[in-house]
Design a protein around this motif. Structure first.
Motif, PDB file in Angstrom:
ATOM      1  N   VAL A  39      40.091  41.072  38.961  1.00 52.39           N
ATOM      2  CA  VAL A  39      40.784  41.243  39.990  1.00 52.39           C
ATOM      3  C   VAL A  39      41.413  41.422  40.881  1.00 52.39           C
ATOM      4  CG1 VAL A  39      43.631  41.549  39.168  1.00 52.39           C
ATOM      5  CG2 VAL A  39      42.191  41.377  36.819  1.00 52.39           C
ATOM      6  N   MET A  40      41.879  41.157  41.734  1.00 48.74           N
ATOM      7  CA  MET A  40      42.216  41.428  43.231  1.00 48.74           C
ATOM      8  C   MET A  40      43.143  41.309  43.828  1.00 48.74           C
ATOM      9  SD  MET A  40      37.180  40.287  44.458  1.00 48.74           S
ATOM     10  CE  MET A  40      38.035  42.202  46.157  1.00 48.74           C
ATOM     11  N   GLY A  41      43.617  41.606  45.423  1.00 54.13           N
ATOM     12  CA  GLY A  41      44.796  41.366  45.946  1.00 54.13           C
ATOM     13  C   GLY A  41      44.909  41.787  47.038  1.00 54.13           C
ATOM     14  N   PRO A  42      45.589  41.972  47.430  1.00 56.61           N
ATOM     15  CA  PRO A  42      46.233  42.915  49.262  1.00 56.61           C
ATOM     16  C   PRO A  42      46.471  44.162  48.014  1.00 56.61           C
ATOM     17  CG  PRO A  42      46.815  40.561  49.199  1.00 56.61           C
ATOM     18  CD  PRO A  42      46.316  40.721  48.165  1.00 56.61           C
ATOM     19  N   SER A  43      46.972  45.343  48.450  1.00 62.19           N
ATOM     20  CA  SER A  43      47.325  46.510  48.423  1.00 62.19           C
ATOM     21  C   SER A  43      49.197  46.197  47.356  1.00 62.19           C
ATOM     22  CB  SER A  43      47.493  47.675  49.166  1.00 62.19           C
ATOM     23  OG  SER A  43      48.549  48.764  49.273  1.00 62.19           O
ATOM     24  N   GLY A  44      49.649  47.022  46.926  1.00 61.77           N
ATOM     25  CA  GLY A  44      51.231  46.479  45.978  1.00 61.77           C
ATOM     26  C   GLY A  44      51.475  45.221  45.126  1.00 61.77           C
ATOM     27  N   SER A  45      49.638  44.525  44.977  1.00 60.19           N
ATOM     28  CA  SER A  45      50.074  43.177  44.814  1.00 60.19           C
ATOM     29  C   SER A  45      50.316  42.454  43.604  1.00 60.19           C
ATOM     30  CB  SER A  45      48.952  42.418  44.748  1.00 60.19           C
ATOM     31  OG  SER A  45      47.825  42.661  44.474  1.00 60.19           O
ATOM     32  N   ASP A 189      27.968  41.921  25.302  1.00 62.45           N
ATOM     33  CA  ASP A 189      28.818  40.836  25.131  1.00 62.45           C
ATOM     34  C   ASP A 189      30.103  40.601  24.206  1.00 62.45           C
ATOM     35  OD1 ASP A 189      28.951  38.384  24.196  1.00 62.45           O
ATOM     36  OD2 ASP A 189      28.537  38.742  22.020  1.00 62.45           O
ATOM     37  N   GLN A 190      30.756  41.351  25.947  1.00 59.89           N
ATOM     38  CA  GLN A 190      32.420  42.025  25.635  1.00 59.89           C
ATOM     39  C   GLN A 190      32.865  41.344  26.896  1.00 59.89           C
ATOM     40  OE1 GLN A 190      32.553  46.131  27.704  1.00 59.89           O
ATOM     41  NE2 GLN A 190      32.172  46.230  25.642  1.00 59.89           N
ATOM     42  N   THR A 191      34.607  41.419  26.315  1.00 55.89           N
ATOM     43  CA  THR A 191      35.371  40.642  27.803  1.00 55.89           C
ATOM     44  C   THR A 191      35.510  41.828  28.305  1.00 55.89           C
ATOM     45  OG1 THR A 191      36.581  39.282  25.925  1.00 55.89           O
ATOM     46  CG2 THR A 191      37.209  39.604  28.187  1.00 55.89           C
ATOM     47  N   VAL A 192      35.244  41.952  29.904  1.00 57.51           N
ATOM     48  CA  VAL A 192      35.662  42.776  30.730  1.00 57.51           C
ATOM     49  C   VAL A 192      37.052  42.390  31.710  1.00 57.51           C
ATOM     50  CG1 VAL A 192      34.268  44.225  32.587  1.00 57.51           C
ATOM     51  CG2 VAL A 192      32.727  43.839  30.647  1.00 57.51           C
ATOM     52  N   VAL A 193      37.633  42.809  32.168  1.00 60.39           N
ATOM     53  CA  VAL A 193      38.627  42.808  32.940  1.00 60.39           C
ATOM     54  C   VAL A 193      38.563  43.768  33.546  1.00 60.39           C
ATOM     55  CG1 VAL A 193      40.854  42.397  33.536  1.00 60.39           C
ATOM     56  CG2 VAL A 193      39.683  42.047  31.064  1.00 60.39           C
ATOM     57  N   MET A 194      38.697  43.910  35.380  1.00 57.37           N
ATOM     58  CA  MET A 194      37.795  44.880  36.032  1.00 57.37           C
ATOM     59  C   MET A 194      39.453  44.776  37.679  1.00 57.37           C
ATOM     60  SD  MET A 194      34.166  45.503  38.355  1.00 57.37           S
ATOM     61  CE  MET A 194      34.303  43.976  38.560  1.00 57.37           C
TER      62      MET A 194
END
Length: 242
Positions: A39-45, A189-194
């Motif tokens: 998960v990415m985006g500008p600062s404060g997104s 073998d797992q769901t990763v949200v980074m």
């Protein structure tokens, strides 16, 4: 089949009145089983807010979150804690290590608290892969910041939780160790949200989801460091021009 992590029209507003800040503005997304998503985006997104709401660490102002097939709305703190203990591991920027415990004791602590018997072979492999095989008897105060981050990562991976949430997991690591850790996350073998700001780290993910002003504005399957950097630059220009 419901995704292990499912957000449906999630809004998160901090404060009230004219000073209210909308951190998430109608986010709907399902993180598929076994997927590795950056998960990415500008600062404060809204990146960290999304992660906290998805993990049940913060409650959305509106919308629904399902974690490991369970709707989080209305769950008490005890039930939430038990749900996370059974299905979720975390890697946050604050290491949250126990200063009186050794590296190995810190790594297996969540399993010990849950009354589970650690898989010694897997614990040894994880410790080896994060580069701490020679440090298992050391305490956090005897380690550098980067080494403490490796302990936190090993702790998150040792229990083989179905879901791992990671907030800038490689921020304190050197390039080689960061690559080793991200490769290990890919193999699990797992769901990763980074959540990350680093295009190179994001390139290890299956998919990158981009946020701007609390909304998902694009997603990128099979990312590369250069394609992620280009998208971030474009989104930052968009944000500034608004």
């Amino acid at each position: 089949m419901t995704a292990p992590v499912q957000l449906t029209d999630v809004r998160k507003v901090y404060g009230t009145g004219p000073g209210a800040v909308t951190a998430l503005d109608g986010v709907s997304y399902g993180f598929a089983e076994g997927s590795f998503t950056a998960v990415m985006g500008p600062s404060g997104s809204g990146k960290s807010t999304l992660l906290h709401c998805a993990a049940g660490l913060d409650s959305p102002s509106a919308g629904e979150v399902h974690l490991a097939g369970t709707a989080l709305r209305g769950l008490g703190e005890t039930a939430l804690t038990e749900l996370r203990r059974q299905h979720v591991s975390f890697v946050f920027q604050a290491f949250n290590l126990m200063p009186a415990l050794t590296v190995r004791q810190n790594v297996v602590l969540p399993l010990t608290l849950a009354g589970q018997r650690p898989d010694k072979a897997w614990v040894n492999e994880v410790i080896q892969r994060v580069g701490l095989a020679e440090r298992t008897g050391h305490r956090p105060g005897e380690l550098s910041g980067g080494q403490q981050q490796r302990v936190a990562i090993a702790r998150a991976l040792a229990g083989r939780a179905a879901i791992t949430f990671a907030d800038e997991p490689t921020g304190a690591l050197d390039t080689q160790t960061a690559g080793d850790v991200l490769a290990l996350l890919r193999e699990l073998d797992q769901t990763v949200v980074m959540v990350t700001h680093d295009p190179v780290a994001a390139s290890y993910a299956d998919t990158v989801v981009f946020l701007v002003d609390g909304r998902i504005v694009s997603r990128m399957p099979a990312p590369t460091a250069s394609s992620v950097a280009a998208e971030l630059a474009q989104l930052s220009r968009l944000k500034v021009s608004r």
